[in-house]
Design a protein around this motif. Structure first.
Motif, PDB file in Angstrom:
ATOM      1  N   ASP A   2      15.589   8.831   4.350  1.00  0.00           N
ATOM      2  CA  ASP A   2      14.330   8.573   3.516  1.00  0.00           C
ATOM      3  C   ASP A   2      12.985   8.243   4.470  1.00  0.00           C
ATOM      4  OD1 ASP A   2      16.184   9.637   1.573  1.00  0.00           O
ATOM      5  OD2 ASP A   2      16.206   7.583   0.582  1.00  0.00           O
ATOM      6  N   TYR A   3      12.061   8.961   3.846  1.00  0.00           N
ATOM      7  CA  TYR A   3      10.656   8.452   4.651  1.00  0.00           C
ATOM      8  C   TYR A   3       9.691   8.256   3.439  1.00  0.00           C
ATOM      9  CZ  TYR A   3      12.639   9.774   9.230  1.00  0.00           C
ATOM     10  OH  TYR A   3      13.441   9.920  10.386  1.00  0.00           O
ATOM     11  N   ARG A   4       8.489   7.506   3.872  1.00  0.00           N
ATOM     12  CA  ARG A   4       7.369   7.444   3.146  1.00  0.00           C
ATOM     13  C   ARG A   4       6.256   7.610   3.854  1.00  0.00           C
ATOM     14  NH1 ARG A   4       6.820   5.207  -1.724  1.00  0.00           N
ATOM     15  NH2 ARG A   4       9.270   4.262  -1.891  1.00  0.00           N
ATOM     16  N   PRO A   5       5.351   8.488   3.373  1.00  0.00           N
ATOM     17  CA  PRO A   5       4.000   8.822   3.754  1.00  0.00           C
ATOM     18  C   PRO A   5       3.143   7.548   3.813  1.00  0.00           C
ATOM     19  CG  PRO A   5       4.520  10.492   2.550  1.00  0.00           C
ATOM     20  CD  PRO A   5       5.792   9.579   2.197  1.00  0.00           C
ATOM     21  N   PHE A   6       2.512   7.429   4.883  1.00  0.00           N
ATOM     22  CA  PHE A   6       1.362   6.239   5.029  1.00  0.00           C
ATOM     23  C   PHE A   6       0.068   6.892   5.568  1.00  0.00           C
ATOM     24  CE2 PHE A   6      -0.685   2.996   7.526  1.00  0.00           C
ATOM     25  CZ  PHE A   6      -0.788   2.216   6.564  1.00  0.00           C
ATOM     26  N   GLU A   7      -0.968   6.683   5.080  1.00  0.00           N
ATOM     27  CA  GLU A   7      -2.261   6.953   5.368  1.00  0.00           C
ATOM     28  C   GLU A   7      -3.126   5.671   5.433  1.00  0.00           C
ATOM     29  OE1 GLU A   7      -4.213   9.751   2.789  1.00  0.00           O
ATOM     30  OE2 GLU A   7      -2.117  10.705   2.258  1.00  0.00           O
ATOM     31  N   ILE A   8      -3.897   5.842   6.697  1.00  0.00           N
ATOM     32  CA  ILE A   8      -4.893   4.619   6.895  1.00  0.00           C
ATOM     33  C   ILE A   8      -6.192   5.262   7.611  1.00  0.00           C
ATOM     34  CG2 ILE A   8      -4.030   4.505   9.227  1.00  0.00           C
ATOM     35  CD1 ILE A   8      -4.613   1.451   9.105  1.00  0.00           C
ATOM     36  N   ASN A   9      -7.262   4.691   6.852  1.00  0.00           N
ATOM     37  CA  ASN A   9      -8.536   5.083   7.238  1.00  0.00           C
ATOM     38  C   ASN A   9      -9.397   3.760   8.136  1.00  0.00           C
ATOM     39  OD1 ASN A   9     -11.205   5.970   7.528  1.00  0.00           O
ATOM     40  ND2 ASN A   9     -11.165   6.884   5.631  1.00  0.00           N
ATOM     41  N   LEU A  10      -9.508   3.888   9.161  1.00  0.00           N
ATOM     42  CA  LEU A  10     -10.085   2.810  10.110  1.00  0.00           C
ATOM     43  C   LEU A  10     -11.786   3.154   9.660  1.00  0.00           C
ATOM     44  CD1 LEU A  10      -8.235   2.865  13.425  1.00  0.00           C
ATOM     45  CD2 LEU A  10      -7.806   1.317  11.223  1.00  0.00           C
ATOM     46  N   THR A  11     -12.323   2.070   9.176  1.00  0.00           N
ATOM     47  CA  THR A  11     -13.527   1.977   8.796  1.00  0.00           C
ATOM     48  C   THR A  11     -14.694   1.591   9.745  1.00  0.00           C
ATOM     49  OG1 THR A  11     -12.784   1.657   6.425  1.00  0.00           O
ATOM     50  CG2 THR A  11     -15.210   1.365   6.912  1.00  0.00           C
ATOM     51  N   CYS A  12     -14.368   0.177  10.096  1.00  0.00           N
ATOM     52  CA  CYS A  12     -15.492  -0.081  11.231  1.00  0.00           C
ATOM     53  C   CYS A  12     -14.903  -1.689  11.803  1.00  0.00           C
ATOM     54  CB  CYS A  12     -16.733  -0.482  10.740  1.00  0.00           C
ATOM     55  SG  CYS A  12     -16.882  -1.673   9.501  1.00  0.00           S
ATOM     56  N   LEU A  13     -15.362  -1.836  12.865  1.00  0.00           N
ATOM     57  CA  LEU A  13     -15.313  -3.233  13.505  1.00  0.00           C
ATOM     58  C   LEU A  13     -16.569  -4.109  13.403  1.00  0.00           C
ATOM     59  CD1 LEU A  13     -13.193  -5.106  15.335  1.00  0.00           C
ATOM     60  CD2 LEU A  13     -14.303  -3.870  17.360  1.00  0.00           C
ATOM     61  N   GLY A 139       2.497   6.802   0.023  1.00  0.00           N
ATOM     62  CA  GLY A 139       2.700   8.124  -0.568  1.00  0.00           C
ATOM     63  C   GLY A 139       4.179   7.852  -1.333  1.00  0.00           C
ATOM     64  N   GLU A 140       4.451   9.028  -2.169  1.00  0.00           N
ATOM     65  CA  GLU A 140       5.830   8.789  -2.686  1.00  0.00           C
ATOM     66  C   GLU A 140       7.101   8.845  -1.568  1.00  0.00           C
ATOM     67  OE1 GLU A 140       6.926  10.756  -6.486  1.00  0.00           O
ATOM     68  OE2 GLU A 140       4.743  10.797  -6.872  1.00  0.00           O
ATOM     69  N   LYS A 141       8.234   8.316  -1.637  1.00  0.00           N
ATOM     70  CA  LYS A 141       9.232   8.346  -0.936  1.00  0.00           C
ATOM     71  C   LYS A 141       9.815   9.857  -0.826  1.00  0.00           C
ATOM     72  CE  LYS A 141      12.951   6.339  -2.063  1.00  0.00           C
ATOM     73  NZ  LYS A 141      14.026   5.503  -2.197  1.00  0.00           N
ATOM     74  N   ILE A 142       9.808  10.294   0.341  1.00  0.00           N
ATOM     75  CA  ILE A 142      10.622  11.758   0.447  1.00  0.00           C
ATOM     76  C   ILE A 142      12.107  11.399   0.616  1.00  0.00           C
ATOM     77  CG2 ILE A 142      10.335  13.930   1.902  1.00  0.00           C
ATOM     78  CD1 ILE A 142       7.558  13.032   2.725  1.00  0.00           C
ATOM     79  N   VAL A 143      12.924  11.952   0.102  1.00  0.00           N
ATOM     80  CA  VAL A 143      14.356  11.888   0.099  1.00  0.00           C
ATOM     81  C   VAL A 143      14.705  12.923   0.959  1.00  0.00           C
ATOM     82  CG1 VAL A 143      16.396  11.677  -1.166  1.00  0.00           C
ATOM     83  CG2 VAL A 143      14.324  11.029  -2.116  1.00  0.00           C
TER      84      VAL A 143
END
Length: 151
Positions: A2-13, A139-143
């Motif tokens: 099972d996997y879970r999608p993860f999204e990240i948006n790096l904005t600024c430093l 995201g939702e878990k992918i089975v």
């Protein structure tokens, strides 16, 4: 597995002056997942607004659910800059356990969360200061996903 999608948006430093020989450097970020050797993505060189390198660059990863729940994965962001001679140089890093990000979501696991984290400086730049701003969501878990098709 099972996997879970993860999204990240790096904005600024923010709060970290990145200057080399009186010029602002070409800063970018390398994002990888400690505990998953196949993950590594990179932002383009940031644009500057004042003294802040800004990326506003989204990335997607797929995390193994069991490693995520057992606190075996760490988000690592290396802040780097391009040099003409001698290769690129890491100036700061951020390490955040994924379990901390997941727990921070509470019952709103699919909603976008906003984060800020202090950077860990390399020895060449002192005193330690600066913050990395980002947003993220799971995201939702992918089975039983085998990775053969996109997510």
């Amino acid at each position: 597995m099972d996997y879970r999608p993860f999204e990240i948006n790096l904005t600024c430093l923010e709060g970290l002056e990145i200057v080399h020989c009186l010029f602002k450097v070409h800063a970018y970020a390398v994002v990888s997942i400690v505990g998953d050797s196949s993950s590594r993505q990179q932002t383009p060189v940031g644009k500057y607004f004042g003294d802040k390198p800004t990326w506003n660059f989204p990335m997607r990863f797929c995390l193994e659910e069991s490693k995520l729940r057992q606190n075996q994965l760490v988000l690592m962001v290396q802040l780097r800059y391009s040099r003409i001679f001698g290769g690129d140089k890491t100036i700061a890093e951020v390490h955040i356990p994924f379990k901390k990000l997941l727990d921070n979501c509470g019952d709103n696991i699919w909603d976008t969360q906003f984060g800020v984290h202090q950077v860990i400086m390399t020895p060449s730049i002192k005193p330690p200061r600066g913050y990395l701003y980002f947003s993220y969501k799971f995201g939702e878990k992918i089975v039983n996903w085998d990775g053969s098709e996109g997510f």
